[in-house]
Design an enzyme around this catalytic site. Structure first.
Site, short mmCIF file in Angstrom:
data_model
loop_
_atom_site.label_atom_id
_atom_site.label_comp_id
_atom_site.label_asym_id
_atom_site.label_seq_id
_atom_site.Cartn_x
_atom_site.Cartn_y
_atom_site.Cartn_z
N ASP A 92 94.01 27.22 57.33
CA ASP A 92 93.60 25.80 57.58
C ASP A 92 95.03 25.00 57.33
O ASP A 92 95.92 26.04 56.75
CB ASP A 92 92.49 25.29 56.66
CG ASP A 92 92.89 25.14 55.27
OD1 ASP A 92 94.00 25.70 54.74
OD2 ASP A 92 91.87 24.90 54.20
N ASP A 267 83.41 28.36 58.69
CA ASP A 267 83.82 28.77 57.61
C ASP A 267 83.06 27.78 56.57
O ASP A 267 82.88 26.70 56.91
CB ASP A 267 85.21 28.68 57.12
CG ASP A 267 85.72 27.17 56.99
OD1 ASP A 267 86.07 27.00 55.97
OD2 ASP A 267 85.88 26.25 58.12
#
EC number: 2.4.2.29
Length: 371
Positions: A92, A267
């Site tokens: 991320d 996720d």
């Protein structure tokens, strides 16, 4: 031309199943990515994670840049070598942490400036620096643009401000990332719960052109029903021939409902976080293993599972481990939960391929509510 081929092998309504092909291995979709925040999926070895069927894991830019430091990871051979994971890694961008740690961060057009939650040191994260950390220093396979994740609830004007900044940062992220054969860059759709903002965000991202597209700004407190309302339209605004990734989601029922609406990748920290606190996810809903009803329950969590944690230990033993505050309890429940999430995505892939996903969705919801 996108960096990684994405082959959709079957559709059932809006649901799709396929494969995202990367140099480090194929990612079967729908896919659930266990979260390895600090270069580890908490309480699990990489071999255990692999054995559950995970094709890809997620690493966290914010946490790794602070500790041990992105430059140090690079010196030690990159994130894959450092943590001994040879399959794909998605990182991320740090945008979500900027929102969740808003008390110690400041956002300007140029970058985010924040204080480390570890030692108070000052750091600057710009789109260019985020690309350098993810792609060049950590060496992730799928890199996320830097975005501003607006907290919920948000006024439309605030949501627009965040969406527009994310679009400008997306353009800068793409310019800094350049063109790479062995790494992919995903853009992030923003706009909170406002349909017209999601549409504009999607159009601006597609003008820039990314290898995949994420749905950001959800699972931030709006609740399951509101999230599903956004997912009724938001995935279809993104290109059908590229992966769609719903960030930070979620509970098993969230995954099933999102796949039904056209999402491919997920996720969430939930499986391991739940596992550390005694919650086990099963086909019949979540259970709290610390409850007295399991004190003499000799059945395992799932005797049909090929995961040792699910199959080989009684609920009575697992409960005992938590009551005795033994670390093994946290390990086994985390392992079981990751295995369950992987089994769930595998079951969804099969149901879509066989054209029975709507029935699967109904049956799953009924069992979860009964559990």
């Amino acid at each position: 031309m996108a960096a990684f081929p994405f082959e959709i092998s079957a559709t059932d309504g809006a649901a799709r199943t396929g494969v995202l092909r990367t140099p480090r291995g194929d990612i079967r979709t729908p896919a659930f990515m266990p979260v390895g925040t600090a270069a580890t999926v908490k309480a699990m070895t990489v071999d255990q994670v692999k054995a559950t069927g995970a094709d890809i894991i997620l690493g966290n830019t914010y946490h790794l840049m602070l500790r041990p430091g992105a430059e140090r990871v690079k010196r030690l051979g990159g994130l894959h070598k450092f943590m001994r994971w040879d399959r794909p890694i998605l990182t991320d961008s740090g945008g979500f942490q900027v929102m969740s740690l808003s008390g110690i961060s400041k956002v300007t057009e140029e970058a985010v400036t924040f204080s480390s939650h570890i030692d108070g040191s000052k750091h600057v994260l710009s789109p260019e620096r985020s690309m350098e950390i993810q792609a060049d220093l950590l060496g992730s396979d799928i890199v996320m643009q830097l975005d501003e994740c607006v907290a919920w609830p948000a006024e439309e004007a605030r949501a627009r401000q965040g969406m527009e900044l994310s679009a400008r940062w997306g353009k800068r992220s793409k310019a800094a990332f350049g063109t790479r054969d062995a790494q992919a860059l995903f853009g992030i759709q923003q706009g909170s719960t406002f349909r017209d903002l999601r549409q504009e965000s999607s159009e601006r991202l597609q003008e820039i052109g990314f290898d995949g597209y994420a749905l950001g700004g959800l699972a931030v407190g709006e609740g399951h029903a509101a999230m599903c309302e956004v997912l009724d339209y938001a995935p279809a605004m993104l290109p059908a021939d590229r992966p769609r990734y719903l960030m930070g989601v979620g509970k098993p029922i969230d995954l099933v409902e999102a796949v039904w609406r056209g999402v491919d990748m997920f996720d969430c920290v939930l499986p391991t976080r739940s596992g550390r606190h005694g919650q086990a996810w099963t086909w019949d809903g979540a259970i709290n293993i610390k409850n007295a009803r399991y004190a003499e329950d000799e059945d395992p969590l799932d005797e049909a599972s090929d995961c040792p944690a699910s199959r080989d230990y009684s609920k009575a033993y697992l409960r005992h481990l938590f009551k005795a505050e033994e670390i093994l309890g946290q390990v086994l429940l985390s392992w079981h939960n990751i295995a369950f999430f992987q089994a769930l995505t595998a079951a969804m892939r099969t149901a879509i391929a066989e054209g029975r996903f709507e029935q699967f969705r109904r049956d799953f919801a009924a069992r979860q509510q009964g559990g």
